[in-house]
Design an enzyme around this catalytic site. Structure first.
Site, short mmCIF file in Angstrom:
data_model
loop_
_atom_site.label_atom_id
_atom_site.label_comp_id
_atom_site.label_asym_id
_atom_site.label_seq_id
_atom_site.Cartn_x
_atom_site.Cartn_y
_atom_site.Cartn_z
N ARG A 39 41.49 96.84 109.87
CA ARG A 39 40.34 96.68 110.75
C ARG A 39 39.15 97.51 110.28
O ARG A 39 38.16 96.99 109.81
CB ARG A 39 40.74 97.07 112.19
N CYS A 80 31.38 104.73 105.77
CA CYS A 80 30.51 104.99 106.90
C CYS A 80 29.11 104.50 106.59
O CYS A 80 28.50 104.97 105.63
CB CYS A 80 30.48 106.49 107.22
N HIS A 126 36.65 111.07 107.89
CA HIS A 126 36.06 110.45 106.71
C HIS A 126 35.91 111.53 105.64
O HIS A 126 35.75 112.71 105.95
CB HIS A 126 34.71 109.81 107.04
N HIS A 172 40.56 111.32 113.23
CA HIS A 172 40.09 110.25 112.36
C HIS A 172 38.99 110.83 111.47
O HIS A 172 37.86 111.01 111.90
CB HIS A 172 39.53 109.11 113.22
#
Length: 308
Positions: free
Chosen positions: A28, A250, A219, A217
């Site tokens: 996703r 991102c 990055h 979560h």
């Protein structure tokens, strides 16, 4: 020379969870940022390969309007063609009640909503204020829980916002607690632009008190994703979001290198002796397979080392 694929197992002297749940977001969050549309048959095989590698939470798709994310316009088709496996959860992201309607019609059992910890991102991403976003989420969560669905809350911009700068921890805690009080069974704290550092992670998690309902979560924009993950584990968090092969990125930070790669996470967990249930070799094979279909190498350092 390629790495051996066998990290030295040396348990940490710090207290860590014995088992870590890996929340795989590649299908996703990873694929939604692709410039081209990935064929639904490729997505289905990707999900099947990830399950075969031992991942037990696979975030399959999103019921956002195709106008906004055309890469996920095939959500119904994908779920209809999915060969679900026992013991594997296939949550989907829903942005609003219309998205929930579609999810319920597709027989989904687990959803996630996506909230903002900052005023500016709420306005830009949700067309809401920081407070009014809850008016949109409340009926979604209430209805979903009434239908017996589990609900996860994503909270974005928890550490830094490209327009507002460093985000105060007490602001994030206040928004996050509203989502938990609303009925979210889990709250994923997102470092959306990848600027967090370990001390900041520890301070934010401590602000919530009990970390049992928290996930993280990260990055890897500034190369801190694994360090931040270890800080979260040491703070009592036991669910970590990651993306096979480091898929995703991102759109709000220049040179963002995307999500924490699941292979990199697994290598660290293996070295710490923590249970997670994933076969690293199968997972790396899957990421190489997907990278070939996307026409570029995987950014995962572990994938590169194992296939070097």
């Amino acid at each position: 020379m390629a790495a051996t694929g066998l990290p030295a197992v040396v348990p940490s002297v710090a207290a860590l969870p014995e088992e870590v749940t890996i929340w795989e977001v590649g299908p996703r969050d990873g694929l939604q940022n692709e410039k081209s549309i990935v064929d639904v048959r490729v997505k289905l095989e990707f999900l099947d390969r990830l399950a075969d590698a031992g991942l037990r939470v696979l975030e399959a798709t999103s019921f956002v309007h195709p106008k906004w994310i055309p890469q996920l316009a095939d959500a119904e088709e994908l779920l209809a063609g999915l060969s679900k496996r026992d013991g594997v959860a296939y949550p989907v992201l829903v942005p609003n009640e219309r998205g929930l309607d579609r999810a319920l019609a597709a027989g989904v059992e687990h959803i996630a909503i996506f909230a903002s910890a900052t005023e500016t991102f709420a306005a830009r991403n949700l067309n809401r204020t920081l407070d009014s976003q809850f008016e949109m989420f409340d009926p979604v969560v209430t209805r979903a829980r009434a239908e017996g669905l589990r609900v996860r809350g994503y909270l974005s911009m928890c550490f830094g916002d490209p327009w507002e700068g460093v985000v105060p921890a007490d602001q994030v805690v206040a928004v996050g607690r509203r989502l938990l009080d609303m009925g979210c069974s889990q709250l994923s704290l997102g470092d959306t632009i990848g600027v967090a550092t370990p001390g900041q992670v520890e301070a934010l998690i401590a602000g919530f008190g009990d970390p049992a309902a928290l996930a993280v979560h990260f990055h890897d924009t500034y190369g801190q994703a694994l360090a931040n993950t270890l800080a979260a584990l040491r703070s009592g968090v036991s669910t970590v979001d990651s993306s096979a092969g480091g898929l995703g990125g991102c759109p709000y930070a220049e040179s963002a290198t995307g999500n924490l790669a699941t292979e990199d996470l697994v290598w660290m967990l293996d070295g710490l002796g923590l249970r997670h249930g994933v076969d690293l070799a199968k997972l790396a094979d899957t990421s190489v397979w997907m990278a070939e279909r996307l026409g570029r190498p995987s950014p995962s350092r572990v994938v590169q080392a194992l296939r070097g």
